[in-house]
Motif scaffolding. Structure first.
Motif, PDB file in Angstrom:
ATOM      1  N   LEU A 217       0.869  -1.188   0.000  1.00 30.90           N
ATOM      2  CA  LEU A 217       0.000   0.000   0.000  1.00 30.90           C
ATOM      3  C   LEU A 217       0.900   1.230   0.000  1.00 30.90           C
ATOM      4  N   LEU A 218       0.693   2.121  -0.940  1.00 33.42           N
ATOM      5  CA  LEU A 218       1.410   3.402  -0.939  1.00 33.42           C
ATOM      6  C   LEU A 218       0.580   4.431  -0.184  1.00 33.42           C
ATOM      7  N   GLN A 219       1.228   5.243   0.625  1.00 29.98           N
ATOM      8  CA  GLN A 219       0.535   6.310   1.353  1.00 29.98           C
ATOM      9  C   GLN A 219       1.123   7.666   0.965  1.00 29.98           C
ATOM     10  N   LEU A 220       0.280   8.508   0.426  1.00 29.98           N
ATOM     11  CA  LEU A 220       0.647   9.902   0.193  1.00 29.98           C
ATOM     12  C   LEU A 220      -0.204  10.730   1.138  1.00 29.98           C
ATOM     13  N   SER A 221       0.334  11.845   1.610  1.00 27.58           N
ATOM     14  CA  SER A 221      -0.438  12.616   2.581  1.00 27.58           C
ATOM     15  C   SER A 221      -0.269  14.123   2.382  1.00 27.58           C
ATOM     16  N   ASP A 222      -1.339  14.831   2.695  1.00 25.60           N
ATOM     17  CA  ASP A 222      -1.307  16.290   2.825  1.00 25.60           C
ATOM     18  C   ASP A 222      -0.794  17.043   1.591  1.00 25.60           C
ATOM     19  N   PRO A 223      -1.346  16.742   0.416  1.00 26.39           N
ATOM     20  CA  PRO A 223      -0.870  17.496  -0.754  1.00 26.39           C
ATOM     21  C   PRO A 223      -1.310  18.965  -0.765  1.00 26.39           C
TER      22      PRO A 223
ATOM     23  N   LEU B 219      -1.395   1.813  12.635  1.00 30.30           N
ATOM     24  CA  LEU B 219      -2.172   3.033  12.422  1.00 30.30           C
ATOM     25  C   LEU B 219      -1.335   3.988  11.583  1.00 30.30           C
ATOM     26  N   ILE B 220      -1.863   4.432  10.449  1.00 29.22           N
ATOM     27  CA  ILE B 220      -1.123   5.364   9.590  1.00 29.22           C
ATOM     28  C   ILE B 220      -1.899   6.673   9.489  1.00 29.22           C
ATOM     29  N   CYS B 221      -1.199   7.782   9.675  1.00 26.82           N
ATOM     30  CA  CYS B 221      -1.839   9.093   9.776  1.00 26.82           C
ATOM     31  C   CYS B 221      -1.116  10.104   8.893  1.00 26.82           C
ATOM     32  N   GLY B 222      -1.662  11.316   8.872  1.00 27.76           N
ATOM     33  CA  GLY B 222      -1.046  12.449   8.190  1.00 27.76           C
ATOM     34  C   GLY B 222      -1.059  13.639   9.138  1.00 27.76           C
ATOM     35  N   HIS B 223      -1.397  14.807   8.616  1.00 27.26           N
ATOM     36  CA  HIS B 223      -1.689  16.026   9.371  1.00 27.26           C
ATOM     37  C   HIS B 223      -0.456  16.784   9.854  1.00 27.26           C
ATOM     38  N   VAL B 224       0.591  16.085  10.287  1.00 23.61           N
ATOM     39  CA  VAL B 224       1.757  16.775  10.852  1.00 23.61           C
ATOM     40  C   VAL B 224       2.850  16.991   9.791  1.00 23.61           C
ATOM     41  N   HIS B 225       2.654  16.393   8.618  1.00 20.47           N
ATOM     42  CA  HIS B 225       3.574  16.640   7.495  1.00 20.47           C
ATOM     43  C   HIS B 225       5.015  16.278   7.828  1.00 20.47           C
TER      44      HIS B 225
ATOM     45  N   MET C 238       5.027   7.069   1.714  1.00 21.00           N
ATOM     46  CA  MET C 238       5.363   5.820   2.400  1.00 21.00           C
ATOM     47  C   MET C 238       4.889   4.600   1.612  1.00 21.00           C
ATOM     48  N   LEU C 239       5.637   3.541   1.764  1.00 25.14           N
ATOM     49  CA  LEU C 239       5.260   2.240   1.206  1.00 25.14           C
ATOM     50  C   LEU C 239       5.103   1.271   2.369  1.00 25.14           C
TER      51      LEU C 239
ATOM     52  N   ASN D 233       5.853 -11.048   6.412  1.00 23.93           N
ATOM     53  CA  ASN D 233       5.637 -11.763   7.671  1.00 23.93           C
ATOM     54  C   ASN D 233       5.481 -10.785   8.822  1.00 23.93           C
ATOM     55  N   GLY D 234       4.932  -9.639   8.545  1.00 23.40           N
ATOM     56  CA  GLY D 234       4.743  -8.527   9.470  1.00 23.40           C
ATOM     57  C   GLY D 234       4.684  -7.273   8.623  1.00 23.40           C
ATOM     58  N   LEU D 235       4.080  -6.216   9.149  1.00 24.92           N
ATOM     59  CA  LEU D 235       3.973  -4.979   8.383  1.00 24.92           C
ATOM     60  C   LEU D 235       5.296  -4.227   8.439  1.00 24.92           C
ATOM     61  N   VAL D 236       5.819  -3.882   7.283  1.00 28.09           N
ATOM     62  CA  VAL D 236       7.081  -3.148   7.161  1.00 28.09           C
ATOM     63  C   VAL D 236       6.787  -1.861   6.401  1.00 28.09           C
ATOM     64  N   SER D 237       7.308  -0.740   6.897  1.00 32.48           N
ATOM     65  CA  SER D 237       6.991   0.561   6.292  1.00 32.48           C
ATOM     66  C   SER D 237       8.273   1.279   5.877  1.00 32.48           C
ATOM     67  N   HIS D 238       8.275   1.793   4.650  1.00 30.92           N
ATOM     68  CA  HIS D 238       9.414   2.530   4.108  1.00 30.92           C
ATOM     69  C   HIS D 238       8.991   3.983   3.861  1.00 30.92           C
ATOM     70  N   THR D 239       9.907   4.907   4.099  1.00 37.41           N
ATOM     71  CA  THR D 239       9.668   6.302   3.727  1.00 37.41           C
ATOM     72  C   THR D 239      10.553   6.621   2.522  1.00 37.41           C
ATOM     73  N   VAL D 240       9.961   7.232   1.509  1.00 38.22           N
ATOM     74  CA  VAL D 240      10.656   7.502   0.248  1.00 38.22           C
ATOM     75  C   VAL D 240      10.544   8.993  -0.054  1.00 38.22           C
ATOM     76  N   ALA D 241      11.645   9.612  -0.483  1.00 36.38           N
ATOM     77  CA  ALA D 241      11.581  11.025  -0.875  1.00 36.38           C
ATOM     78  C   ALA D 241      10.706  11.178  -2.110  1.00 36.38           C
ATOM     79  N   ALA D 242       9.970  12.294  -2.172  1.00 40.05           N
ATOM     80  CA  ALA D 242       9.065  12.518  -3.299  1.00 40.05           C
ATOM     81  C   ALA D 242       9.830  12.854  -4.571  1.00 40.05           C
ATOM     82  N   ARG D 243      11.039  13.383  -4.407  1.00 43.05           N
ATOM     83  CA  ARG D 243      11.790  13.797  -5.597  1.00 43.05           C
ATOM     84  C   ARG D 243      13.283  13.614  -5.340  1.00 43.05           C
TER      85      ARG D 243
END
Ligand code: FE2
Ligand code: FE2
Length: 278
Positions: free
Chosen positions: A4-10, A193-199, A241-242, A247-257
């Protein structure tokens, strides 16, 4: 593998405007879409993308149309939830033909992906900056968790339920977060739990779960934890985020550019005498 890709607060603003007079938020979202298109073959396929709120800055139909126009370039189906900068009915109108959103009430939805479920919740209190899960959203969460029956579940909200130390944001976080924590604690399976708001990227243990705030695709809320916080934004690199199942939830943060160049770690240069390399 489920991803699942997560983009937030555009925070998309009308054509020709800059958010807060300084940020070209449409260009930042377009950068994120371009980066995903460029690199998806390195980590895909991705099942779904979610945008966790503040799609627009003022909630106007023009802003939603601009948001959709940019997001049409995303090579992945996507869904959204509102944030405090959105207007629920304008948002609903913009996505009404897509068929995944309820016709009335809070904009909540769930998806059963192969390795985990996704439950997306609406925390918008129109006219306010803080967040709240109303009774209908709480009921939706409880019913969705019951249906997922112990399967891992990723729960998405715009407002985080925990404090970050950035006071102007903390006073406007999710007001009934302890109720959410109790519900997640009672669930038999793994949750995230995945959130946004704080950028900005923030992670904490949250009861039996892990709660994460995704970076904004554009600007950041300044990491300023002083008591007299003037509440400013910073032009830090945006990101997304990706979330994936390994075998468990793993989360990566990726730069937008970032540049497309790849540089091998092996180098023709002579290694200095006695040096080691990671
Ligand atoms: Fe935001
Ligand atoms: Fe927000």
């Amino acid at each position: 593998m489920t991803r699942l890709l997560q983009l937030s607060d555009p925070h998309i603003v009308p054509e020709g405007q800059l958010a807060y007079g300084v940020v070209d938020t449409a260009a930042a979202l377009a950068d994120a879409v371009d980066t995903i298109n460029r690199d998806l073959h390195l980590y895909g396929p991705v099942d779904l993308a979610i945008v966790t709120g503040d799609l627009t800055d003022f909630g106007s139909p023009e802003e939603y149309a601009r948001f959709r126009n940019i997001m049409d370039g995303l090579p992945i189906p996507y869904r959204v939830i509102p944030g405090n900068h959105d207007l629920r009915e304008n948002l609903r109108q913009a996505f009404s033909e897509d068929g995944w959103m309820p016709d009335s009430g809070p904009i909540v939805w769930s998806v059963d992906l192969p390795d985990f479920g996704v439950v997306a919740l609406d925390t918008l209190v129109e006219g306010q900056h803080h967040g709240l899960l109303d009774d209908r959203a709480v009921r939706f969460l409880v019913d969705a968790l019951e249906a997922f029956n112990g399967k891992p579940v990723l729960v998405a909200t715009h407002h985080p339920p925990f404090a970050t130390g950035i006071i102007p944001m903390d006073v406007n976080n999710l007001r009934n977060g302890s109720l959410l924590r109790d519900i997640l604690d009672a669930y038999a399976g793994e949750t995230r739990l995945i959130c946004g708001h704080v950028h900005r990227s923030v992670t904490t243990v949250y009861g039996s779960s892990v709660a994460m705030i995704a970076p904004g695709v554009s600007h950041s809320v300044t990491l300023d934890q002083r008591e007299e916080n003037p509440h400013t934004l910073s032009l830090e690199p945006g990101g997304f985020m990706l979330h994936e199942w390994r075998n468990g939830l793993v989360s990566h943060t990726v730069a937008a550019r970032f540049p497309a160049d790849r540089h091998p770690f092996s180098s023709p240069e002579e290694k200095p005498e006695g040096a080691s390399r990671a």
